[in-house]
Design a protein around this motif. Structure first.
Motif, PDB file in Angstrom:
ATOM      1  N   PRO A  28       0.822  -1.230   0.000  1.00  0.00           N
ATOM      2  CA  PRO A  28       0.000   0.000   0.000  1.00  0.00           C
ATOM      3  C   PRO A  28       0.847   1.268   0.000  1.00  0.00           C
ATOM      4  O   PRO A  28       0.490   2.249  -0.647  1.00  0.00           O
ATOM      5  CB  PRO A  28      -0.818  -0.135   1.292  1.00  0.00           C
ATOM      6  CG  PRO A  28      -0.873  -1.602   1.559  1.00  0.00           C
ATOM      7  CD  PRO A  28       0.455  -2.137   1.103  1.00  0.00           C
ATOM      8  N   TRP A  29       1.961   1.237   0.711  1.00  0.00           N
ATOM      9  CA  TRP A  29       2.863   2.396   0.749  1.00  0.00           C
ATOM     10  C   TRP A  29       3.446   2.673  -0.632  1.00  0.00           C
ATOM     11  O   TRP A  29       3.510   3.830  -1.075  1.00  0.00           O
ATOM     12  CB  TRP A  29       3.968   2.125   1.755  1.00  0.00           C
ATOM     13  CG  TRP A  29       5.006   3.193   1.879  1.00  0.00           C
ATOM     14  CD1 TRP A  29       4.933   4.350   2.600  1.00  0.00           C
ATOM     15  CD2 TRP A  29       6.297   3.205   1.242  1.00  0.00           C
ATOM     16  NE1 TRP A  29       6.086   5.080   2.452  1.00  0.00           N
ATOM     17  CE2 TRP A  29       6.944   4.410   1.626  1.00  0.00           C
ATOM     18  CE3 TRP A  29       6.955   2.318   0.398  1.00  0.00           C
ATOM     19  CZ2 TRP A  29       8.222   4.735   1.192  1.00  0.00           C
ATOM     20  CZ3 TRP A  29       8.228   2.639  -0.048  1.00  0.00           C
ATOM     21  CH2 TRP A  29       8.852   3.840   0.353  1.00  0.00           C
ATOM     22  N   LEU A  30       3.866   1.617  -1.331  1.00  0.00           N
ATOM     23  CA  LEU A  30       4.406   1.776  -2.679  1.00  0.00           C
ATOM     24  C   LEU A  30       3.359   2.336  -3.641  1.00  0.00           C
ATOM     25  O   LEU A  30       3.636   3.261  -4.416  1.00  0.00           O
ATOM     26  CB  LEU A  30       4.884   0.428  -3.216  1.00  0.00           C
ATOM     27  CG  LEU A  30       6.314  -0.016  -2.943  1.00  0.00           C
ATOM     28  CD1 LEU A  30       6.571  -1.351  -3.623  1.00  0.00           C
ATOM     29  CD2 LEU A  30       7.323   1.021  -3.407  1.00  0.00           C
ATOM     30  N   MET A  31       2.165   1.773  -3.604  1.00  0.00           N
ATOM     31  CA  MET A  31       1.107   2.192  -4.519  1.00  0.00           C
ATOM     32  C   MET A  31       0.743   3.656  -4.302  1.00  0.00           C
ATOM     33  O   MET A  31       0.620   4.427  -5.266  1.00  0.00           O
ATOM     34  CB  MET A  31      -0.116   1.286  -4.343  1.00  0.00           C
ATOM     35  CG  MET A  31       0.097  -0.138  -4.838  1.00  0.00           C
ATOM     36  SD  MET A  31      -1.203  -1.300  -4.305  1.00  0.00           S
ATOM     37  CE  MET A  31      -2.680  -0.478  -4.865  1.00  0.00           C
ATOM     38  N   LYS A  32       0.569   4.037  -3.047  1.00  0.00           N
ATOM     39  CA  LYS A  32       0.206   5.420  -2.727  1.00  0.00           C
ATOM     40  C   LYS A  32       1.295   6.394  -3.198  1.00  0.00           C
ATOM     41  O   LYS A  32       1.003   7.431  -3.814  1.00  0.00           O
ATOM     42  CB  LYS A  32      -0.017   5.567  -1.223  1.00  0.00           C
ATOM     43  CG  LYS A  32      -0.426   6.969  -0.760  1.00  0.00           C
ATOM     44  CD  LYS A  32      -0.718   6.947   0.736  1.00  0.00           C
ATOM     45  CE  LYS A  32      -1.199   8.314   1.232  1.00  0.00           C
ATOM     46  NZ  LYS A  32      -0.116   9.323   1.181  1.00  0.00           N
ATOM     47  N   GLY A  33       2.542   6.041  -2.922  1.00  0.00           N
ATOM     48  CA  GLY A  33       3.635   6.912  -3.317  1.00  0.00           C
ATOM     49  C   GLY A  33       3.723   7.081  -4.826  1.00  0.00           C
ATOM     50  O   GLY A  33       3.966   8.193  -5.319  1.00  0.00           O
ATOM     51  N   PHE A  34       3.512   6.002  -5.563  1.00  0.00           N
ATOM     52  CA  PHE A  34       3.608   6.090  -7.022  1.00  0.00           C
ATOM     53  C   PHE A  34       2.469   6.914  -7.608  1.00  0.00           C
ATOM     54  O   PHE A  34       2.683   7.722  -8.521  1.00  0.00           O
ATOM     55  CB  PHE A  34       3.598   4.688  -7.630  1.00  0.00           C
ATOM     56  CG  PHE A  34       3.663   4.691  -9.141  1.00  0.00           C
ATOM     57  CD1 PHE A  34       4.826   5.066  -9.792  1.00  0.00           C
ATOM     58  CD2 PHE A  34       2.560   4.329  -9.893  1.00  0.00           C
ATOM     59  CE1 PHE A  34       4.894   5.076 -11.181  1.00  0.00           C
ATOM     60  CE2 PHE A  34       2.615   4.340 -11.276  1.00  0.00           C
ATOM     61  CZ  PHE A  34       3.785   4.717 -11.926  1.00  0.00           C
ATOM     62  N   LEU A  35       1.260   6.727  -7.098  1.00  0.00           N
ATOM     63  CA  LEU A  35       0.118   7.472  -7.624  1.00  0.00           C
ATOM     64  C   LEU A  35       0.247   8.966  -7.361  1.00  0.00           C
ATOM     65  O   LEU A  35      -0.255   9.788  -8.132  1.00  0.00           O
ATOM     66  CB  LEU A  35      -1.186   6.939  -7.027  1.00  0.00           C
ATOM     67  CG  LEU A  35      -1.601   5.544  -7.484  1.00  0.00           C
ATOM     68  CD1 LEU A  35      -2.852   5.088  -6.746  1.00  0.00           C
ATOM     69  CD2 LEU A  35      -1.828   5.498  -8.994  1.00  0.00           C
ATOM     70  N   GLU A  36       0.923   9.316  -6.280  1.00  0.00           N
ATOM     71  CA  GLU A  36       1.091  10.726  -5.942  1.00  0.00           C
ATOM     72  C   GLU A  36       2.269  11.372  -6.660  1.00  0.00           C
ATOM     73  O   GLU A  36       2.418  12.589  -6.633  1.00  0.00           O
ATOM     74  CB  GLU A  36       1.272  10.875  -4.429  1.00  0.00           C
ATOM     75  CG  GLU A  36       0.026  10.523  -3.632  1.00  0.00           C
ATOM     76  CD  GLU A  36       0.247  10.604  -2.133  1.00  0.00           C
ATOM     77  OE1 GLU A  36       1.428  10.718  -1.724  1.00  0.00           O
ATOM     78  OE2 GLU A  36      -0.742  10.537  -1.379  1.00  0.00           O
ATOM     79  N   LYS A  37       3.070  10.574  -7.345  1.00  0.00           N
ATOM     80  CA  LYS A  37       4.269  11.090  -8.008  1.00  0.00           C
ATOM     81  C   LYS A  37       3.967  11.464  -9.462  1.00  0.00           C
ATOM     82  O   LYS A  37       3.301  10.692 -10.186  1.00  0.00           O
ATOM     83  CB  LYS A  37       5.382  10.040  -7.965  1.00  0.00           C
ATOM     84  CG  LYS A  37       6.687  10.482  -8.621  1.00  0.00           C
ATOM     85  CD  LYS A  37       7.738   9.405  -8.480  1.00  0.00           C
ATOM     86  CE  LYS A  37       9.005   9.768  -9.261  1.00  0.00           C
ATOM     87  NZ  LYS A  37       9.611  11.015  -8.798  1.00  0.00           N
ATOM     88  N   ASP A  38       4.439  12.614  -9.884  1.00  0.00           N
ATOM     89  CA  ASP A  38       4.382  13.039 -11.289  1.00  0.00           C
ATOM     90  C   ASP A  38       2.971  13.030 -11.872  1.00  0.00           C
ATOM     91  O   ASP A  38       2.783  12.796 -13.068  1.00  0.00           O
ATOM     92  CB  ASP A  38       5.295  12.158 -12.155  1.00  0.00           C
ATOM     93  CG  ASP A  38       6.759  12.254 -11.740  1.00  0.00           C
ATOM     94  OD1 ASP A  38       7.147  13.313 -11.206  1.00  0.00           O
ATOM     95  OD2 ASP A  38       7.492  11.273 -11.933  1.00  0.00           O
ATOM     96  N   GLY A  39       1.971  13.225 -11.021  1.00  0.00           N
ATOM     97  CA  GLY A  39       0.604  13.271 -11.528  1.00  0.00           C
ATOM     98  C   GLY A  39       0.096  11.957 -12.077  1.00  0.00           C
ATOM     99  O   GLY A  39      -0.795  11.940 -12.939  1.00  0.00           O
ATOM    100  N   ASN A  40       0.621  10.836 -11.586  1.00  0.00           N
ATOM    101  CA  ASN A  40       0.209   9.536 -12.125  1.00  0.00           C
ATOM    102  C   ASN A  40      -1.276   9.263 -11.910  1.00  0.00           C
ATOM    103  O   ASN A  40      -1.936   8.658 -12.759  1.00  0.00           O
ATOM    104  CB  ASN A  40       1.041   8.413 -11.496  1.00  0.00           C
ATOM    105  CG  ASN A  40       2.454   8.384 -12.046  1.00  0.00           C
ATOM    106  OD1 ASN A  40       2.662   8.541 -13.247  1.00  0.00           O
ATOM    107  ND2 ASN A  40       3.427   8.202 -11.171  1.00  0.00           N
TER     108      ASN A  40
END
Length: 303
Positions: A106-118
């Motif tokens: 969950p930490w990985l998914m949240k971080g990726f979605l919040e990065k670079d407007g993903n």
């Protein structure tokens, strides 16, 4: 029959005039007339009939129009969807062992979605976490059921790229009333006096624990029975009379009635890996996620 023919047909059906339809499509009127005639010949039915200077759909033309417009609408949606995927949008199907779903994934998914407007680009995740072991996840990854899997490394899987991303130290757990529970740490040799719950050989961690015992004390513990999942083993230990087990120091242990003891004479750990298939096409979103994991997974232990 081809796609341009169908689009020419739909345009003519709506404007009901060959010249106007040709102008809209930026083709000549003779080309428009020829295309429709060829289409009618291929179908074996008349699609249009004269209506003064205009044309009108026949009964069969109306039937054909409804079907063609539905097909073209679905095709256009699919093309648009693929174009969005090509621009970095799309779904990433991610599979993982249950223990990794307690925080890391969950930490990985949240971080990726919040990065670079993903998130705004339309990137989504479809997570899968079932009662499976690493070998099952790798088999399903090779069957293209998932885009990426997080699990233990399976030796001999040469078509799979394994990248280390997470680790857990190995510890001994006992029921709260066990004789070893009073200690602050134990050696592997001390554990051999008691029966263990051990991992099945199909579990990814089996070989790590096997090597640890054989390399340190030269033999394996007496096994009461074997289970595949670490969290299941921990739950059994919490409700057992006198069994013990060597397991990863995972978050769920904090919520169970077990004593967690460091292993004093060894420093083994379980490593988890991000598994992806080699030499297969990966969408831009998946490529970006894989890069994000490689660059940021280590920060989980600092947050």
């Amino acid at each position: 029959m081809n796609l341009p023919q169908l689009r020419y047909f739909v345009t003519l059906a709506h404007v009901e005039h060959y010249t106007k339809a040709a102008e809209i499509l930026n083709i000549t009127q003779p080309c428009m007339t020829y295309t429709v005639r060829v289409l009618e010949e291929e179908l074996g039915v008349k699609l249009f009939e004269k209506d003064g200077r205009n044309v009108a759909l026949t009964k069969y033309g109306r039937m054909f129009l409804a079907d063609v417009e539905y097909v073209l609408e679905q095709l256009d949606r699919s093309v648009e969807k693929m174009q969005k995927v090509g621009r970095g949008s799309g779904e990433i199907v991610i599979a993982f062992l249950r223990t990794l779903g307690m925080g890391f994934i969950p930490w990985l998914m949240k971080g990726f979605l919040e990065k670079d407007g993903n998130r705004e680009k339309g990137v989504t995740f479809q997570p899968f976490c079932g009662r499976v072991v690493s070998a099952d996840l790798i088999a399903d990854l090779k069957a293209r059921k998932f885009d990426v899997a997080f699990c233990s490394k399976i030796e001999g899987e040469y078509a799979v790229d394994f990248v280390p991303v997470f680790h857990e130290e190995l510890v001994l757990i006992t029921p709260s009333g066990h004789p070893l529970a009073e200690k602050t740490g134990v050696t592997l040799d001390e554990t051999l006096a008691y029966r263990h719950i051990t991992f099945k050989s199909t579990s990814g961690i089996y070989r790590i624990i096997f090597d640890m015992f054989m390399n340190t004390v030269g033999r394996l513990p007496d096994s009461a029975y074997e289970l595949e999942e670490d969290q299941v083993i921990a739950s059994f230990i919490a409700h057992s009379e006198g069994l013990i087990a060597v397991v990863p120091n995972m978050p769920v242990l904090k919520s169970l009635d077990v004593k967690v003891l460091p292993l004093k004479d060894v420093a083994y750990e379980r490593n988890f890996y991000m598994a992806t298939l080699k030499d297969v096409y990966q969408s831009p979103a998946l490529v970006s996620f894989i890069r994000y994991v490689k660059e940021n997974a280590g920060a989980y232990f600092e947050h």
